[in-house]
Write an enzyme that holds these catalytic residues in place. Sequence first.
Site, mmCIF file in Angstrom:
data_model
loop_
_atom_site.group_PDB
_atom_site.id
_atom_site.type_symbol
_atom_site.label_atom_id
_atom_site.label_comp_id
_atom_site.label_asym_id
_atom_site.label_seq_id
_atom_site.Cartn_x
_atom_site.Cartn_y
_atom_site.Cartn_z
ATOM 1 N N HIS A 1 41.131 42.114 39.377
ATOM 2 C CA HIS A 1 42.517 42.022 38.913
ATOM 3 C C HIS A 1 42.551 42.613 37.495
ATOM 4 O O HIS A 1 41.556 42.536 36.769
ATOM 5 C CB HIS A 1 42.895 40.536 38.879
ATOM 6 N N LYS B 1 48.497 28.503 41.006
ATOM 7 C CA LYS B 1 48.067 29.014 42.322
ATOM 8 C C LYS B 1 47.447 27.899 43.166
ATOM 9 O O LYS B 1 47.134 28.097 44.334
ATOM 10 C CB LYS B 1 47.074 30.156 42.144
HETATM 11 N N1 PMP Z 1 42.754 37.025 38.794
HETATM 12 C C1 PMP Z 1 43.151 37.023 40.061
HETATM 13 C C2 PMP Z 1 42.166 37.287 41.135
HETATM 14 C C3 PMP Z 1 44.486 36.780 40.364
HETATM 15 O O1 PMP Z 1 44.891 36.789 41.633
HETATM 16 C C4 PMP Z 1 45.395 36.512 39.325
HETATM 17 C C5 PMP Z 1 46.862 36.260 39.607
HETATM 18 N N2 PMP Z 1 47.440 37.159 40.503
HETATM 19 C C6 PMP Z 1 44.912 36.505 38.023
HETATM 20 C C7 PMP Z 1 43.586 36.759 37.788
HETATM 21 C C8 PMP Z 1 45.804 36.214 36.852
HETATM 22 O O2 PMP Z 1 46.277 34.909 36.924
HETATM 23 P P1 PMP Z 1 47.417 34.388 35.924
HETATM 24 O O3 PMP Z 1 48.512 35.397 35.971
HETATM 25 O O4 PMP Z 1 47.800 33.067 36.480
HETATM 26 O O5 PMP Z 1 46.796 34.298 34.572
#
Ligand code: PMP
Length: 415
Positions: free
Chosen positions: A131, A234
Amino acid sequence: MVATEQENITQLFEGIRQDFPLLQQDMRGKPIVFLDSAASSQKPQAVINAIDTYYQESHANVHRGVYELSQKATDAYERGRALVRQFINAPSDEEVIFVRGTTEGINLVASSYCRKFLSEGDEIIISAMEHHSNIVPWQMACEFAGAKLRVIPINDRGELIMEEYEQMLNDRTKMVAVVHVSNSLGTINPVEEIIEKAHQKGIPVLLDGAQAIPHMKVDVQKLDADFYTFSGHKMFGPTGIGILYGKKKWLDAMPPYQGGGEMIETVTFEKTTYGNLPHKFEAGTPDISGAVGLGAAVEYMEKIGHEAITAYEAELLQYATEEMQKVDGVRIIGTAGKKASVLSFLIDGAHPYDVGTILDQLGVAVRTGHHCTQPLMDRFGIPGTIRASLAFYNNKEDIDRLVAGVRRAAKMLLS
Ligand code: PMP
């Protein structure tokens, strides 16, 4: 007739949607099919109630007041931490830091650890399926220190090429940071092996657990992870709260990430001494109600049980995959041997956005686009995917509505 184990599990989850008030509403005039839990999950009544009760009965600022109410708020906040600690089996509360979410957890380590330990010529290893939150902070740290970012490649199924990873590890490697479960492909990475190989060379490992924690048991001691980070929203908790677990030996050695109230021991204009863990990394008034809500989410998940969640979702993902494969022109992106809760796909000749828009009209919420993994989309030579992501409040009828919608979209867009 004796019910099979699978029947028992299905029965257990039949009523669970009732716990989620938002899922009782319609979208576009139809009962909502919510298949975007990888972006953010819905919240059970228990979590909503816990936050509500906290504000009605216990709110004051934490850690500072001698009066009863402030102590009540502090207890509620610290109870949230203790619940998370046992949920992930961390050795102590000191190693469980409240952050805003996965993004902040990674930024904290990239900023603080790298300030102390990263020098010119050093290397940080990430993977091709990260990500953006597990790419950009390391890029920034590398730029600052004059270090190099190295990327573990993947095969066409969306699995890490472990031989290449092993060859990348060397004396200059200062950190390995990989995703536990991919948000775009659903791949479950062999994180035990990744950690073991890194530790053989004394290299710490950070796992991005954003997509693992809602779906499987995570035991940070069993994994032997140096850092493990995830987001509350999540895993059925509120937005704005998340966790960074870190081994005490690293957290003690790292400088604070932010300065301010709550994180100090003494302050003079000449010199400040810092507070103990975990407060050293929690500057300013924290998200107290978030910690309470996250604690309630932990209790809610534990009541259902990890084994049941994992088994139910595995069955649902298999059903979704099989049904989707029957649709002409559908190509599944991410076909790893081990997957969790994500089904990414394309309809050949149709733009993902158009498919998503038609599904929306049918009351089916999916996400389309690059899912904050642009380099991964580049690796597959695609602009994005349509992503259906599951949680335990989904069922086979949701999948049937998704698949019917995809058939309809294919017919409309390709004829
Ligand atoms: N890493 C992964 C694998 C994710 O799926 C996400 C959210 N889509 C994030 C990091 C970032 O999470 P957040 O926006 O809640 O900080």
